[in-house]
Motif scaffolding. Structure first.
Motif, PDB file in Angstrom:
ATOM      1  N   ALA A 144       0.813  -1.218   0.000  1.00 42.93           N
ATOM      2  CA  ALA A 144       0.000   0.000   0.000  1.00 42.93           C
ATOM      3  C   ALA A 144       0.846   1.267   0.000  1.00 42.93           C
ATOM      4  N   GLY A 145       2.138   1.130   0.297  1.00 42.08           N
ATOM      5  CA  GLY A 145       3.009   2.307   0.307  1.00 42.08           C
ATOM      6  C   GLY A 145       2.831   3.127   1.562  1.00 42.08           C
ATOM      7  N   ALA A 146       2.885   4.454   1.421  1.00 44.42           N
ATOM      8  CA  ALA A 146       2.818   5.356   2.572  1.00 44.42           C
ATOM      9  C   ALA A 146       1.529   5.136   3.358  1.00 44.42           C
ATOM     10  N   ARG A 147       1.646   5.116   4.683  1.00 44.18           N
ATOM     11  CA  ARG A 147       0.490   4.847   5.527  1.00 44.18           C
ATOM     12  C   ARG A 147      -0.320   6.127   5.729  1.00 44.18           C
ATOM     13  N   THR A 148      -1.630   5.968   5.625  1.00 39.65           N
ATOM     14  CA  THR A 148      -2.530   7.093   5.901  1.00 39.65           C
ATOM     15  C   THR A 148      -3.412   6.815   7.109  1.00 39.65           C
ATOM     16  N   ASP A 149      -3.316   5.595   7.646  1.00 42.22           N
ATOM     17  CA  ASP A 149      -4.212   5.215   8.741  1.00 42.22           C
ATOM     18  C   ASP A 149      -3.511   5.182  10.091  1.00 42.22           C
ATOM     19  N   ALA A 150      -2.316   5.795  10.193  1.00 47.48           N
ATOM     20  CA  ALA A 150      -1.576   5.763  11.455  1.00 47.48           C
ATOM     21  C   ALA A 150      -2.378   6.337  12.620  1.00 47.48           C
ATOM     22  N   PRO A 151      -3.056   7.482  12.458  1.00 45.14           N
ATOM     23  CA  PRO A 151      -3.830   8.012  13.591  1.00 45.14           C
ATOM     24  C   PRO A 151      -4.922   7.031  14.054  1.00 45.14           C
ATOM     25  N   LEU A 152      -5.586   6.362  13.085  1.00 43.31           N
ATOM     26  CA  LEU A 152      -6.620   5.406  13.449  1.00 43.31           C
ATOM     27  C   LEU A 152      -6.024   4.220  14.197  1.00 43.31           C
ATOM     28  N   LEU A 153      -4.900   3.680  13.696  1.00 43.13           N
ATOM     29  CA  LEU A 153      -4.263   2.549  14.358  1.00 43.13           C
ATOM     30  C   LEU A 153      -3.760   2.934  15.749  1.00 43.13           C
ATOM     31  N   THR A 154      -3.257   4.144  15.889  1.00 47.32           N
ATOM     32  CA  THR A 154      -2.797   4.610  17.199  1.00 47.32           C
ATOM     33  C   THR A 154      -3.958   4.651  18.183  1.00 47.32           C
ATOM     34  N   ALA A 155      -5.099   5.123  17.726  1.00 52.15           N
ATOM     35  CA  ALA A 155      -6.280   5.163  18.595  1.00 52.15           C
ATOM     36  C   ALA A 155      -6.734   3.756  18.954  1.00 52.15           C
ATOM     37  N   ILE A 156      -6.709   2.851  17.972  1.00 56.14           N
ATOM     38  CA  ILE A 156      -7.109   1.465  18.225  1.00 56.14           C
ATOM     39  C   ILE A 156      -6.166   0.806  19.213  1.00 56.14           C
ATOM     40  N   ALA A 157      -4.868   1.088  19.081  1.00 57.68           N
ATOM     41  CA  ALA A 157      -3.872   0.468  19.958  1.00 57.68           C
ATOM     42  C   ALA A 157      -4.100   0.821  21.411  1.00 57.68           C
ATOM     43  N   GLY A 158      -4.724   1.961  21.671  1.00 52.72           N
ATOM     44  CA  GLY A 158      -4.970   2.373  23.048  1.00 52.72           C
ATOM     45  C   GLY A 158      -6.200   1.754  23.665  1.00 52.72           C
ATOM     46  N   ILE A 159      -6.933   0.957  22.897  1.00 51.41           N
ATOM     47  CA  ILE A 159      -8.199   0.408  23.387  1.00 51.41           C
ATOM     48  C   ILE A 159      -7.989  -0.788  24.304  1.00 51.41           C
TER      49      ILE A 159
END
Length: 340
Positions: free
Chosen positions: A313-328
């Motif tokens: 997929a190349g450059a990531r655009t979903d880092a903020p979403l994954l960061t939020a998920i990781a905190g769950i």
């Protein structure tokens, strides 16, 4: 005096990102167990660039917030020079040192002074035993090693593959070595064999699991650093040896590059999410949704599929979403247990 730890404390440290690393100090092992998951042999590669290793350890020792360094292999005690320097450097930096060994070095209860020095600086020793270790080095060395370690008041964690009567035999060996009150000195932790290396001839994954059913991964919370500069996102032996997606590894040539790779893996939002909610939960995201109903022999298969997709997929655009998920999800329930 060096602080001492038990198995529970070590697991808790390992499961908090950034608090630990595992230093894979050698591929070499003189025992030749038939179930070895990394195919370590007496003639396997070992440290050749001590300047690089010293640079690596120096950088790891300086990472703020890094509390614990595991030292594994191979058999760490075949590397006298590398092990003694590494343990001294890390312990003097205030890091908890955890060593994984077969106890092959305990030919008698009169261990060389350098081994006593290493034990004095260790927070705990993981001492493995099972039918394969006994076949490779005889039953006496386990007892010798247990008594030498206990003599330093260093906690012992005995890892033993839970098959047949191995746990009973391990208890008998501990009783013979340390007496009926052996539990005052040692813990006995059952493990399972891994189908990697020579272990592939003895073990296999018993069932295939649907992608959406996998929980959090235990082994992605602490990166692994090999003596030659290779850094991996987890302690899967196959990944360390070069299998799986290239994105799971960083091949470094300096201590500075190793430190940067360790920090990058610890901070990566995708791997943070794998350790927090797990890959099963991530299959709800559009990028991985088609993986939800596919079946995999292990959690690693799903991780590899996702990692390859990330690379494509190349450059990531979903880092903020994954960061939020990781905190769950931080209760770690449903995690898959692995051993180093």
């Amino acid at each position: 005096m060096t602080a001492r730890l038990n198995h529970r404390a070590i697991v808790d440290i390992r499961r908090t990102r950034g608090r630990s690393v595992l230093l894979f100090i050698t591929d070499r092992c003189p025992v030749g167990c038939g179930h070895c998951s990394v195919d370590s042999r007496p003639d396997s590669p070992r440290i050749t660039d001590f300047a690089l290793l010293e640079s690596i350890v120096d950088r790891l020792a300086g990472i703020e917030g890094l509390e614990m360094a595991g030292i594994s292999g191979g058999e760490p005690f075949v590397e006298r020079r590398g092990l003694t320097r590494t343990v001294r450097q890390l312990s003097e930096a205030g890091k908890h040192v955890v060593i994984y060994t077969s106890g092959f070095w305990a030919r008698s209860e009169r261990a060389p002074q350098w081994i006593h020095d290493v034990l004095d600086r260790s927070a705990v020793i993981y001492l493995s035993t099972d039918a394969y270790h006994v076949a490779g080095q005889g039953p006496e060395r386990f007892g010798h090693a247990a008594r030498v370690i206990a003599g330093h008041e260093v906690p012992i964690v005995v890892q033993c593959i839970d098959e047949g009567d191995t746990l009973q035999r391990a208890e008998e060996a501990l009783t013979k070595a340390l007496g009926r009150d052996w539990s005052a000195y040692a813990e006995l932790i059952p493990t399972h064999g891994l189908p990697h290396g020579r272990g592939a001839d003895h073990y296999s994954f018993q069932e295939r699991t649907q992608g959406s059913d996998f929980g959090p991964c235990d082994v992605v919370d602490a990166t692994v650093v090999r003596y030659d500069g290779r850094v991996t996102a987890c302690c899967n032996e196959s990944v360390i040896m070069g299998a799986g997606p290239a994105a799971l590894r960083a091949d470094c040539t300096t201590g500075e590059e190793v430190e940067a790779a360790v920090r990058d893996f610890h901070a990566d939002p995708f791997y943070r999410a794998l350790g927090s909610v797990g890959p099963g939960a991530l299959t709800a995201l559009p990028r991985y949704n088609d993986l939800a109903e596919r079946h995999y022999s292990s959690i690693c298969g799903l991780c590899w599929a996702m990692t390859r997709r990330n690379s494509e997929a190349g450059a990531r655009t979903d880092a903020p979403l994954l960061t939020a998920i990781a905190g769950i999800g931080r209760d770690h329930t449903g995690r898959e247990e692995h051993t180093a």
